[in-house]
Enzyme design. Structure first.
Site, mmCIF file in Angstrom:
data_model
loop_
_atom_site.group_PDB
_atom_site.id
_atom_site.type_symbol
_atom_site.label_atom_id
_atom_site.label_comp_id
_atom_site.label_asym_id
_atom_site.label_seq_id
_atom_site.Cartn_x
_atom_site.Cartn_y
_atom_site.Cartn_z
ATOM 1 N N CYS A 33 0.845 -1.192 0.000
ATOM 2 C CA CYS A 33 0.000 0.000 0.000
ATOM 3 C C CYS A 33 0.887 1.251 0.000
ATOM 4 O O CYS A 33 2.106 1.149 0.027
ATOM 5 C CB CYS A 33 -0.946 -0.008 1.203
ATOM 6 N N CYS A 36 3.184 1.369 2.908
ATOM 7 C CA CYS A 36 4.248 0.353 2.911
ATOM 8 C C CYS A 36 5.510 0.909 2.266
ATOM 9 O O CYS A 36 6.616 0.683 2.721
ATOM 10 C CB CYS A 36 3.827 -0.881 2.120
ATOM 11 N N CYS A 57 1.763 26.086 -12.823
ATOM 12 C CA CYS A 57 1.171 24.795 -12.504
ATOM 13 C C CYS A 57 1.908 23.681 -13.234
ATOM 14 O O CYS A 57 2.622 23.911 -14.209
ATOM 15 C CB CYS A 57 -0.323 24.777 -12.827
ATOM 16 N N CYS A 110 4.467 -1.991 8.158
ATOM 17 C CA CYS A 110 3.776 -0.836 7.593
ATOM 18 C C CYS A 110 3.223 0.052 8.710
ATOM 19 O O CYS A 110 2.774 -0.436 9.750
ATOM 20 C CB CYS A 110 2.639 -1.329 6.710
ATOM 21 N N CYS A 115 -3.341 -2.003 7.347
ATOM 22 C CA CYS A 115 -2.574 -2.757 6.350
ATOM 23 C C CYS A 115 -1.995 -4.006 6.984
ATOM 24 O O CYS A 115 -2.071 -5.092 6.414
ATOM 25 C CB CYS A 115 -1.462 -1.877 5.776
HETATM 26 ZN ZN LIG Z 1 0.893 -1.033 3.988
#
Ligand SMILES: [Zn+2]
Length: 211
Positions: A33, A36, A57, A110, A115
């Site tokens: 994720c 992580c 921008c 994590c 998670c």
């Molecule tokens: Zn994670």
């Protein structure tokens, strides 16, 4: 939030310089994720500082957006309709036309507790799933004996095939030619011509009528 709910998530993004992007499939507990590991970016061989200016921008290229969006939707379709290989991570570098792919395991340390919880659940699910045994199927032999010595023989010889297909260029792995162009000079059929007779057209026509 997706980690909390265990929601599978397809993520994509385009870099600030608009010449690279990525698609990432995040299955909570199975693949990494955002907490992580920091989001992966594709090296574009451009110093981003040269592009970024105060009060200006970020760059945007509709074509890069299109490629990344198309790749993302393609990956979603493959995932939902169950065909092909679904990429966990697909990078896109527009400058070099480079598409790196990889998959990342989640980080057991994590910072997102949800998670970590999903990782535990995933491990449990994997352990509970019965191992699929690979059943090797023996190929059935149709004829045990061949009293008459019957064999299949190719009608065209190897050389004939080679001559007909013409030269094949050396290609990198994974690429083949759709068709080849036969060598023209070698395969020229000598044109049959009728020997020139000194007769006139009328004489030839008269000859035809008498046939
Ligand atoms: Zn994670």
């Amino acid at each position: 939030a997706c980690n909390e709910l265990g929601q599978i998530w397809m993520e994509s993004g385009v870099s600030e310089n608009a010449v690279s992007g990525h698609i990432q499939l995040i299955i909570p507990g199975e693949s990494a994720c955002f907490a992580c590991a920091p989001p992966l970016v594709v090296a574009a061989n451009i110093d981003e500082k040269t592009l970024k200016r105060e009060g200006v921008c970020a760059a945007s290229l509709p074509t890069t957006m299109g490629v990344v969006a198309g790749g993302g939707v393609q990956n979603v379709l493959k995932y939902l309709l169950n065909f092909g290989t679904v990429s966990y991570y697909l990078g896109y570098n527009a400058m070099q036309d480079f598409f790196p792919t990889m998959s990342m395991k989640p980080n057991p340390q994590c910072s997102d507790q949800n998670c970590r919880k999903q990782q535990e659940n995933y491990k449990k699910r994997e352990a509970a799933r019965p191992k699929q045994e690979v059943i090797e199927q023996e190929e059935e032999i149709v004829h045990e004996d061949n009293d008459w010595g019957i064999e299949l023989v190719s009608e065209t010889s190897e050389e004939e095939l080679k001559a007909a297909s013409g030269p094949v260029p050396e290609l990198p792995e994974g690429i083949t030619v759709a068709y080849t162009i036969p060598n023209k000079e070698e395969n020229l059929i000598p044109e049959e011509t009728v020997a020139d007779s000194e007769e006139s057209l009328e004489e030839l026509m008269a000859k035809m009528r008498n046939m």
